[in-house]
Design a protein around this motif. Structure first.
Motif, PDB file in Angstrom:
ATOM      1  N   ASP A 138       0.941  -1.245  -0.224  1.00  0.00           N
ATOM      2  CA  ASP A 138       0.057  -0.082  -0.165  1.00  0.00           C
ATOM      3  C   ASP A 138       0.904   1.321   0.100  1.00  0.00           C
ATOM      4  O   ASP A 138       1.815   1.473   0.776  1.00  0.00           O
ATOM      5  N   LYS A 156       2.430   2.410 -13.623  1.00  0.00           N
ATOM      6  CA  LYS A 156       1.049   1.342 -13.588  1.00  0.00           C
ATOM      7  C   LYS A 156       1.742  -0.144 -13.973  1.00  0.00           C
ATOM      8  O   LYS A 156       1.325  -1.172 -13.721  1.00  0.00           O
ATOM      9  N   LYS A 205       2.838  -1.284 -10.804  1.00  0.00           N
ATOM     10  CA  LYS A 205       1.658  -1.734 -10.091  1.00  0.00           C
ATOM     11  C   LYS A 205       1.126  -2.794 -10.381  1.00  0.00           C
ATOM     12  O   LYS A 205       0.823  -3.612  -9.397  1.00  0.00           O
ATOM     13  N   GLU A 223       1.064  -5.667  -7.685  1.00  0.00           N
ATOM     14  CA  GLU A 223      -0.110  -5.685  -7.165  1.00  0.00           C
ATOM     15  C   GLU A 223      -0.781  -4.861  -6.091  1.00  0.00           C
ATOM     16  O   GLU A 223      -1.364  -5.005  -4.901  1.00  0.00           O
ATOM     17  N   SER A 251      -1.667  -1.260  -3.995  1.00  0.00           N
ATOM     18  CA  SER A 251      -2.631  -0.221  -4.047  1.00  0.00           C
ATOM     19  C   SER A 251      -2.118   1.154  -3.661  1.00  0.00           C
ATOM     20  O   SER A 251      -1.230   1.445  -3.081  1.00  0.00           O
ATOM     21  N   TYR A 260      -3.376   5.040  -2.497  1.00  0.00           N
ATOM     22  CA  TYR A 260      -4.207   6.074  -1.938  1.00  0.00           C
ATOM     23  C   TYR A 260      -3.583   7.408  -1.951  1.00  0.00           C
ATOM     24  O   TYR A 260      -2.421   7.350  -1.610  1.00  0.00           O
ATOM     25  N   SER A 269      -3.552   7.330  -8.793  1.00  0.00           N
ATOM     26  CA  SER A 269      -4.228   7.013  -7.639  1.00  0.00           C
ATOM     27  C   SER A 269      -5.510   6.041  -7.878  1.00  0.00           C
ATOM     28  O   SER A 269      -6.293   6.261  -8.730  1.00  0.00           O
ATOM     29  N   ASP A 270      -5.585   4.860  -6.849  1.00  0.00           N
ATOM     30  CA  ASP A 270      -6.563   4.174  -6.875  1.00  0.00           C
ATOM     31  C   ASP A 270      -8.072   4.586  -5.996  1.00  0.00           C
ATOM     32  O   ASP A 270      -9.020   4.390  -6.746  1.00  0.00           O
TER      33      ASP A 270
END
Length: 491
Positions: free
Chosen positions: A423, A443, A446, A450, A452, A454, A469-470
């Motif tokens: 994260d 990306k 990412k 995998e 995340s 924020y 951003s997710d």
């Protein structure tokens, strides 16, 4: 024979005094305090040791008989030990030498200033009296030796001299007693209680706030904060209002974050591995449920349900062995200074708590202008030095704002990890464009790792963080409920 005077007014022993001496040798601030308060009144240094012993010992007790020079210390410690707030503080300092030293640093200056100046006169008379009494004792011993040698006349002469010196000593000691008693009667003991009570409360708060820089502040969690670390951190909290505010806010956010992670509904992949006996209706076999339609077999179903002997599917869940790092990118530009800096760093400390609880690596990345980047990495947060964590919270640039460099550093940390599903939390109040080339690389990594992403945007346009951003949380400086949901409610 002259009576040996106690060094303190509490029931301290040689071990207590040696331990206090060791602490003082290692705590330069305590040495400076002792030197400062002892400039005018020498017995003030003794009072500091009594305050420490009062906080440290399991059952501190004020001695009933003390010399005139310590009579004011005796009166002060009687007041201090009877204070409810002092007893509350003792719950966290008892048998903890460094926490007791911290309390001494706070309480010492408040109590030593109440020692009357007249005590200096009492101490001088006491010292002169003690010299005379010691001389008298020496003459008595010499007279005994002369008696043994058969020189009785010379012995009698020494005894007469000893008697005169002893009488002079007793008169001087009586004067010291009178001066000390009059001085104590003039002391404003009520003010002692007020000042000490406030110092006890502040010390207790600083000890509690110091825990924000270690893992395990939630109920039932183990503490790894060493006694000397608590002293170092709490002293720093006393001197740095920003860290004090960060720790106080972090305590609230940590409790919310850990509770949210603990109580969130976890959806684990399940598969049927066989048949078992039980009473979970959601897993009972259809053939068992069909019995409910039969008036006789229904009773057998209910009996076996009560006994948890129904046939049901056995399910087993699978969960990943570990997760990737938690990385917090903190905007340390000049515009963040003030409340926004304090709040963002409190979020960072709460994320540190989560990483420690979930046994994940943690990193804090401070960023400002393009060349302003500072990374604090904690591969094993549970083993991290709380002093280093506090250093990460205190750091600040005060320059401009650039997004790409901190994101590159975050990617490097994610690439190093053997685990996936990390994260990244990105906190900023600025706006900055990131190149399309970097977004493509970001990306790509990412998708491979995998993780995340924020972002928390404080009173600014979220356009700059949208491409990477997710989830985005907007913070207006007041209500952080939305931020808590986005940042701490992740997978």
């Amino acid at each position: 024979m002259a009576k040996q005077s106690p060094e303190t007014v509490l029931n301290t022993d040689r071990y207590d005094r040696r331990l206090y001496g060791n602490i003082k040798e290692r705590a330069e601030e305590l040495q400076k305090l002792e030197a400062e308060v002892g400039k005018e009144i020498p017995t003030a240094a003794s009072l500091l040791q009594d305050v420490w012993a009062g906080l440290y010992k399991a059952r501190p007790r004020v001695l009933e008989e003390v010399p005139p020079s310590l009579r004011a210390n005796q009166a002060i410690m009687n007041e201090v030990l009877n204070l409810p707030k002092f007893e509350d503080l003792r719950q966290g300092t008892r048998l903890d030498e460094w926490s007791s030293a911290l309390g001494t640093m706070a309480i010492g200056p408040e109590v030593t200033k109440f020692i009357p100046e007249e005590i200096k006169d009492a101490a001088r008379y006491e010292q002169e009296a003690q010299k005379l009494l010691d001389q008298a004792q020496g003459l008595d011993l010499a007279a005994s030796d002369l008696d043994a040698a058969g020189q009785n006349e010379q012995a009698e002469g020494l005894r007469q001299q000893a008697q005169q010196l002893n009488q002079q000593g007793q008169e001087l000691m009586a004067q010291a007693e009178t001066i000390a008693n009059n001085a104590v009667n003039k002391m404003k003991t009520r003010q002692v209680r007020l000042n000490v009570g406030k110092a006890c409360q502040e010390t207790q708060e600083n000890l509690e706030n110091a825990r924000a820089f270690s893992w395990g502040t939630s109920p039932g969690q183990a503490q790894v904060l060493k006694s000397q670390d608590k002293f170092t951190l709490a002293r720093r909290l006393t001197q740095d209002y920003r860290l004090r505010a960060i720790a106080k806010l972090a305590g609230r956010l940590s409790r919310i974050a850990l509770h949210k992670r603990k109580t969130r509904k976890r959806q684990l992949p399940l598969e049927s591995t066989g048949i078992m006996l039980g009473g979970d209706l959601s897993r009972v076999l259809p053939s068992e449920l069909s019995l409910l339609s039969h008036p006789v077999l229904k009773k057998d179903f209910l009996r076996r349900y009560a006994e948890r002997k129904l046939l049901q599917y056995e399910l087993r869940g699978h969960e990943n062995e570990g997760k990737g790092p938690v990385v917090c990118c903190l905007d340390s530009s000049g515009s963040m200074e003030g409340r926004q800096e304090i709040w963002s760093k409190a979020v960072m400390l709460a994320l540190f708590q989560i990483a420690a609880r979930e046994k994940r690596a943690f990193a804090c990345i401070h960023f400002g202008s393009r060349d302003e980047i500072k990374v604090f990495e904690f591969p094993e947060p549970r083993k991290a030095s709380p002093v280093d964590v506090a250093e990460a919270a205190a750091f600040f640039f005060g320059g401009g704002t650039d997004f790409e460099m901190p994101l590159k550093k975050a990617l490097e940390i994610m690439k190093k990890s053997t685990y996936k599903k990390g994260d990244i939390v990105f906190i900023t109040d600025g706006e900055c464009m990131v190149s399309d080339k970097f977004i493509r690389e970001f990306k790509k990594v990412k998708a491979e790792k995998e993780f995340s992403m924020y972002s928390v945007v404080i009173n600014a346009d979220p356009g700059g963080v949208t491409p990477f951003s997710d989830g985005i949380a907007m913070f207006d400086g007041k209500d952080d409920a939305g931020v808590v949901e986005v940042v701490f409610g992740g997978r």
